[in-house]
Design a protein around this motif. Sequence first.
Motif, PDB file in Angstrom:
ATOM      1  N   ILE A 229      13.366   4.592   7.369  1.00 38.67           N
ATOM      2  CA  ILE A 229      13.117   4.753   5.661  1.00 38.67           C
ATOM      3  C   ILE A 229      12.848   3.196   4.992  1.00 38.67           C
ATOM      4  O   ILE A 229      11.821   3.129   4.567  1.00 38.67           O
ATOM      5  N   GLY A 230      13.595   2.485   5.482  1.00 40.57           N
ATOM      6  CA  GLY A 230      13.081   0.968   5.055  1.00 40.57           C
ATOM      7  C   GLY A 230      11.853   0.402   5.387  1.00 40.57           C
ATOM      8  O   GLY A 230      11.214  -0.011   4.581  1.00 40.57           O
ATOM      9  N   VAL A 231      11.523   0.632   6.694  1.00 40.73           N
ATOM     10  CA  VAL A 231      10.207   0.197   7.265  1.00 40.73           C
ATOM     11  C   VAL A 231       9.369   1.146   6.726  1.00 40.73           C
ATOM     12  O   VAL A 231       8.146   0.477   6.483  1.00 40.73           O
ATOM     13  N   ALA A 232       9.424   2.066   6.490  1.00 38.77           N
ATOM     14  CA  ALA A 232       8.226   3.235   5.944  1.00 38.77           C
ATOM     15  C   ALA A 232       8.051   2.746   4.658  1.00 38.77           C
ATOM     16  O   ALA A 232       6.810   2.872   4.154  1.00 38.77           O
ATOM     17  N   LEU A 233       9.078   2.526   3.600  1.00 38.16           N
ATOM     18  CA  LEU A 233       8.762   2.466   2.293  1.00 38.16           C
ATOM     19  C   LEU A 233       7.950   0.919   1.939  1.00 38.16           C
ATOM     20  O   LEU A 233       6.881   0.841   1.440  1.00 38.16           O
ATOM     21  N   ALA A 234       8.417  -0.147   2.925  1.00 41.36           N
ATOM     22  CA  ALA A 234       7.360  -1.282   2.928  1.00 41.36           C
ATOM     23  C   ALA A 234       6.056  -1.050   3.639  1.00 41.36           C
ATOM     24  O   ALA A 234       5.043  -1.799   2.655  1.00 41.36           O
ATOM     25  N   SER A 235       6.096  -0.547   4.541  1.00 38.48           N
ATOM     26  CA  SER A 235       4.672  -0.279   4.923  1.00 38.48           C
ATOM     27  C   SER A 235       3.677   0.336   4.176  1.00 38.48           C
ATOM     28  O   SER A 235       2.448   0.217   4.483  1.00 38.48           O
ATOM     29  N   VAL A 236       4.228   1.350   3.568  1.00 38.77           N
ATOM     30  CA  VAL A 236       3.341   2.083   2.601  1.00 38.77           C
ATOM     31  C   VAL A 236       2.464   0.932   1.796  1.00 38.77           C
ATOM     32  O   VAL A 236       1.567   1.197   1.323  1.00 38.77           O
ATOM     33  N   LEU A 237       3.490   0.212   1.107  1.00 39.65           N
ATOM     34  CA  LEU A 237       2.743  -0.805   0.119  1.00 39.65           C
ATOM     35  C   LEU A 237       2.168  -1.855   0.812  1.00 39.65           C
ATOM     36  O   LEU A 237       0.908  -2.300   0.164  1.00 39.65           O
ATOM     37  N   ALA A 238       2.210  -2.180   2.112  1.00 38.62           N
ATOM     38  CA  ALA A 238       1.564  -3.203   2.786  1.00 38.62           C
ATOM     39  C   ALA A 238       0.304  -2.823   3.335  1.00 38.62           C
ATOM     40  O   ALA A 238      -0.530  -3.507   3.644  1.00 38.62           O
ATOM     41  N   ALA A 239       0.262  -1.606   3.924  1.00 36.68           N
ATOM     42  CA  ALA A 239      -0.947  -1.260   4.674  1.00 36.68           C
ATOM     43  C   ALA A 239      -2.117  -1.114   3.797  1.00 36.68           C
ATOM     44  O   ALA A 239      -3.359  -1.674   4.620  1.00 36.68           O
ATOM     45  N   PRO A 240      -2.336  -1.077   2.734  1.00 35.32           N
ATOM     46  CA  PRO A 240      -3.582  -1.468   1.863  1.00 35.32           C
ATOM     47  C   PRO A 240      -4.270  -2.749   2.032  1.00 35.32           C
ATOM     48  O   PRO A 240      -5.456  -3.051   2.167  1.00 35.32           O
ATOM     49  N   TYR A 241      -3.120  -3.630   2.184  1.00 31.62           N
ATOM     50  CA  TYR A 241      -3.593  -5.043   2.236  1.00 31.62           C
ATOM     51  C   TYR A 241      -4.252  -5.262   3.469  1.00 31.62           C
ATOM     52  O   TYR A 241      -5.278  -6.112   3.770  1.00 31.62           O
TER      53      TYR A 241
END
Length: 272
Positions: A229-241
């Motif tokens: 969950i922790g990895v997924a939450l941050a990755s969703v925000l970071a992937a567009p960059y």
Amino acid sequence: MSALPRVSDVIGWSTFLALGAIAGVLAGLLGVGGGLVLVAALAWLLPAFGVPADAAMHAALASSLASIVLTAAASARAHARRGSVLWPTVAWTVPGLLLGGWIGSALAVRLDGDALRVAVAAYCFIAAAQLLRRGRAPARADHDPPRGWPMSAAGVAIGAVSAVVGIGGGSMTVPLLVWRGVAPVRAVGTSSACGVAIGLASAAGYALQAPPGALPAHALGYVYLPAAIGVALASVLAAPYGTRLAHRLHGDTLKRVFAGFLLLVGLAVLLR
């Protein structure tokens, strides 16, 4: 007594969020490598959070794949907004990916941690060598995307290997699509969409095919939920960059740097 768990939880969530941010940027930028970095980091970290050492590699693979579902979805969504996802290719490839992901996870839960460690390290070296290779097939017009049963058959192999080494399949899907004449940035976008299917099938396999009580707490089978969950939450925000960088940067230098990093990751996994 109550303060220590809170501090531990904060450290744990901060660590998983940081890993997710790194994986998200890599997923959007290269379509390769985020899962390998996650697996290596989680295999090292998870025993500190109560995961038994002999199950750490399985948990790292399963948790990485579970997080990849949202990481890949966020990357695919960002690429789709720029017209970089070839949906006919995705439609033909997904059935094979789902089957392969389930088969690969079924095999992985039956292997011991050392065998999985060797497999992940070997794949790090293969991915690094692939990134260092020069020369790509010229991109053809994207109005004729790859489709048909060969893509489904390739999906079985890609899904199975991805499940065993804990990745979203970009290091196989992207070169395959480029070889079939797809422009590199569209290959990355299409690979991201395919990664959603790999993550779903593989994570489900690790969750449902794990032995009873595989992990002591906060888990579904081998999927350690706080990490996923922790990895997924941050990755969703970071992937567009990462996606924005993929559309702006010439990636040869970056790929060479990342190839060297993958070599170090492979050695770290192999040598624990």
